[in-house]
Design a protein around this motif. Structure first.
Motif, mmCIF file in Angstrom:
data_model
loop_
_atom_site.group_PDB
_atom_site.id
_atom_site.type_symbol
_atom_site.label_atom_id
_atom_site.label_comp_id
_atom_site.label_asym_id
_atom_site.label_seq_id
_atom_site.Cartn_x
_atom_site.Cartn_y
_atom_site.Cartn_z
ATOM 1 N N LYS A 95 -21.590 66.279 99.457
ATOM 2 C CA LYS A 95 -21.972 67.432 99.455
ATOM 3 C C LYS A 95 -20.783 68.058 98.607
ATOM 4 N N LEU A 96 -19.632 67.756 98.805
ATOM 5 C CA LEU A 96 -18.251 68.205 98.018
ATOM 6 C C LEU A 96 -17.979 67.435 96.830
ATOM 7 N N ASN A 97 -18.666 66.394 96.827
ATOM 8 C CA ASN A 97 -18.238 65.488 95.790
ATOM 9 C C ASN A 97 -16.711 65.225 95.706
ATOM 10 N N ALA A 98 -16.360 64.825 96.932
ATOM 11 C CA ALA A 98 -14.986 64.595 97.371
ATOM 12 C C ALA A 98 -14.495 63.281 97.324
ATOM 13 N N PRO A 99 -13.458 62.745 96.696
ATOM 14 C CA PRO A 99 -12.998 61.337 96.853
ATOM 15 C C PRO A 99 -12.674 61.338 98.409
ATOM 16 N N VAL A 100 -12.392 60.061 98.977
ATOM 17 C CA VAL A 100 -12.248 59.957 100.505
ATOM 18 C C VAL A 100 -11.439 58.647 100.204
ATOM 19 N N VAL A 101 -10.193 58.696 101.028
ATOM 20 C CA VAL A 101 -9.313 57.491 101.274
ATOM 21 C C VAL A 101 -9.241 57.503 102.778
ATOM 22 N N CYS A 102 -9.359 56.306 103.229
ATOM 23 C CA CYS A 102 -9.275 55.846 104.824
ATOM 24 C C CYS A 102 -7.991 55.437 105.116
ATOM 25 N N GLY A 152 -11.681 68.274 83.871
ATOM 26 C CA GLY A 152 -12.640 67.926 83.001
ATOM 27 C C GLY A 152 -13.151 66.661 83.326
ATOM 28 N N ALA A 153 -12.707 65.870 84.314
ATOM 29 C CA ALA A 153 -13.316 64.587 84.662
ATOM 30 C C ALA A 153 -14.076 64.624 86.007
ATOM 31 N N THR A 154 -15.206 63.999 86.206
ATOM 32 C CA THR A 154 -15.999 63.913 87.484
ATOM 33 C C THR A 154 -15.008 63.283 88.504
ATOM 34 N N PRO A 155 -15.640 63.589 89.924
ATOM 35 C CA PRO A 155 -14.715 62.701 90.885
ATOM 36 C C PRO A 155 -14.780 61.292 90.906
ATOM 37 N N GLN A 156 -16.037 60.965 90.350
ATOM 38 C CA GLN A 156 -16.594 59.577 90.508
ATOM 39 C C GLN A 156 -15.628 58.946 89.296
#
Length: 556
Positions: free
Chosen positions: A237-244, A348-352
């Motif tokens: 939903k947030l388009n948020a990068p995730v690190v574990c 200017g860049a997408t999270p992906q």
């Protein structure tokens, strides 16, 4: 005076095991002791399965591994004094990692407590005080009739977030004396509800709705709160990068287009987290490892969610939300609009694109560090381990690599990152394998240790053999305390007292009746596959000197 019942006279020990069985316990770990004889006699009349380790600290690790592997409460029986004290390092790991456990320790007779009678064998002035730093709470039971309620309350506390071990002491005479209390037929211990406060959820949603560069750190609380599905929904939903973090390994899909995997010790990943305008930290203190050894300096706002109030804002100012991760993430997920993903924009860049570029930078940096041996070694282990197999890692260089690069796939990744004590891997794997076996699940597990940490738990080869535990133990033998060697060389240019005389691990395992073989690093995959196909315990020894990766491209 004994009561004629037609059966063996019940005692306080029977109430202990009856209550545990009524609460759902199946397996108990520990070692018998003089003051605990009534407890162990009661086990002979109980359906509980007892696993006797050879060192109490390893019993604690085994109960910890049982709980992590099965999701059930680990149960540990300890004898008075030396036995209880020996288990404390194992309990520190369970306490730091949030592992629910019931610890039943015996105690000298009531008339000896409070220093009224000195010189009794195993006597401590205040045994409960010794456990205060490594357990959620401590109870002393002075009457047999109070045993069922005390254990029920302790179980409730152990499974309530923040989960952890709870300590119960029962004096020798309370365990031994005949009782008139009827047999325990049922017991109920549901976890306390720990939802987030409404106004805090509302504020967090406001921050996240306005964010354009949100990012997420997923800690062990996500796994303990069974919140992986909610985490995935919120990240998308947030388009948020995730690190574990190491404790959160497996909480987010490894190959998802938003996954920074577990490279928390990498400076490129740290920079992404620093650049986030809102950083959501779930079930993590942002402590030493998860903050890249306190080098991370977030420039945005932080939302921190944790069930343990002492963790909130302990290292960084934040909007602190005290709550179980599952309940908090459910509330956030319900409140967040799915259309938010369109607002994410990283300069200017997408999270992906940011995630893909960051992982490419991580790999490029590793390419520059002459780590072909280490990377192939870890890849060969990953390829050999079945997708759904659970793994247990000691404090060794291989585990430090595993913290960052191990894709747990459909299995579970367990390590001693909570307290960082040596000797965790093998006894925890024994407990985990026997727990899975008791549930009728695939029980073969992998334990990974170095030669130094292996010596902490080498006696548990006898336990593994006695209980035919389906554990394959990989011992990476580099002739010393490898990670400390690296630290000292890095800090002082030389290592001091890190080199170790050690046994022939293959011959030693065989002396316990456990099959073992020594292989070259390039053959570790085949050796593991052979071990996984066998029955009972087995050992694979690899002589190899591994290096750690340098976590940064900057001189910091």
């Amino acid at each position: 005076m004994a009561v004629e019942t037609g059966h063996a006279q019940r005692n306080g020990g029977d109430l202990v095991v009856e209550t545990l069985a009524a609460l759902g316990a199946k397996t108990v770990f520990g070692i018998p002791g003089q003051h605990a004889l009534g407890l162990f006699d009661a086990l002979s009349r109980s359906p509980l399965h007892f696993v006797s380790s050879r060192v109490e600290n390893n019993s604690a690790f085994a109960a910890d591994g049982y709980s992590r592997a099965t999701g059930e409460v680990g149960v540990l029986f300890l004898s008075t004094g030396p036995g209880a004290l020996t288990a404390l390092a194992g309990l520190q790991e369970a306490y730091a990692t949030g592992v629910p456990m019931i610890v039943v320790a015996s105690q000298i007779p009531l008339e000896g407590l409070g220093a009224r009678r000195k010189g009794m064998l195993h006597q401590l002035d205040d045994q409960k005080a010794s456990a205060a730093n490594v357990t959620k709470s401590q109870r002393l039971i002075q009457h047999a009739s109070g045993i069922p309620s005390a254990i029920q309350d302790a179980w409730t506390e152990a499974v309530s977030s923040p989960q952890g071990p709870v300590w119960i002491e029962v004096p020798q005479n309370v365990l031994l004396d005949p009782i008139f209390v009827p047999a325990v037929e049922d017991a109920l211990a549901d976890p306390f509800d720990n939802p987030p406060r409404v106004e805090l959820v509302r504020e967090a949603v406001k921050w996240l709705t306005d964010a354009v560069r949100p990012a997420i750190v997923a800690g062990g609380g996500v796994r303990r709160g069974n919140a992986s599905a909610q985490l995935l929904s919120i990240a998308e939903k947030l388009n948020a990068p995730v690190v574990c973090t190491p404790g959160g390994n497996g909480a987010f899909p490894w190959h998802h287009e938003l996954s920074l995997q577990s490279w928390v010790e990498d400076r490129y990943v740290t920079e992404v987290l620093e650049d986030a305008d809102v950083l959501v930290v779930i079930g993590s203190s942002l402590g030493e490892v998860s903050s890249n050894y306190f080098t991370m300096e977030p420039r945005g706002r932080i939302i921190q969610i944790d069930a343990e109030p002492r963790v909130l804002e302990s290292n960084r100012p934040a909007l602190g939300i005290r709550a179980d991760a599952g309940q908090a993430l459910t509330a956030l997920d319900d409140a967040l609009d799915a259309s938010l993903s369109a607002d994410a924009n990283w300069h200017g860049a997408t999270p992906q694109a940011v995630v893909a570029e960051t992982l490419a930078q991580v790999n490029a940096r590793l390419d520059e560090q002459d780590l072909a041996l280490e990377r192939k070694f870890m890849a060969d282990i990953r390829e050999a381990v079945p997708s759904d197999m659970q793994t247990f890692w000691d404090m060794t260089i291989s585990a430090y690599w595993g913290w960052s690069c191990w894709d747990s796939r459909d299995g579970e990744f367990h390590s001693a990152q909570g307290a960082g004590g040596l000797g965790y891997g093998f006894p925890a794997a024994i407990g985990g394998s026997l727990g899975l076996q008791s549930l009728g699940l695939p029980a073969r597990v992998l334990a990974v240790a170095g030669d130094g940490s292996s010596m902490y738990s080498i006696s548990e080869l006898a336990t593994a053999k006695q209980h035919n535990a389906p554990v394959t133990w990989l011992i990476v033998d580099d002739g010393g305390y490898g990670i400390l060697r690296e630290y000292m060389v890095g800090a002082f240019g030389k290592a001091t007292h890190t080199e170790l005389a050690r046994p022939d691990f293959v011959k030693l395992a065989e002396a316990f009746g456990v099959p073992a073989k020594r292989v070259k690093p390039e053959d570790v995959g085949d050796a593991l596959r052979e071990g996984f196909a066998a029955g009972g315990p087995n050992v694979v020894v690899v002589d190899v000197l591994l290096k750690m990766f340098g976590p940064t491209h900057l001189d910091i």
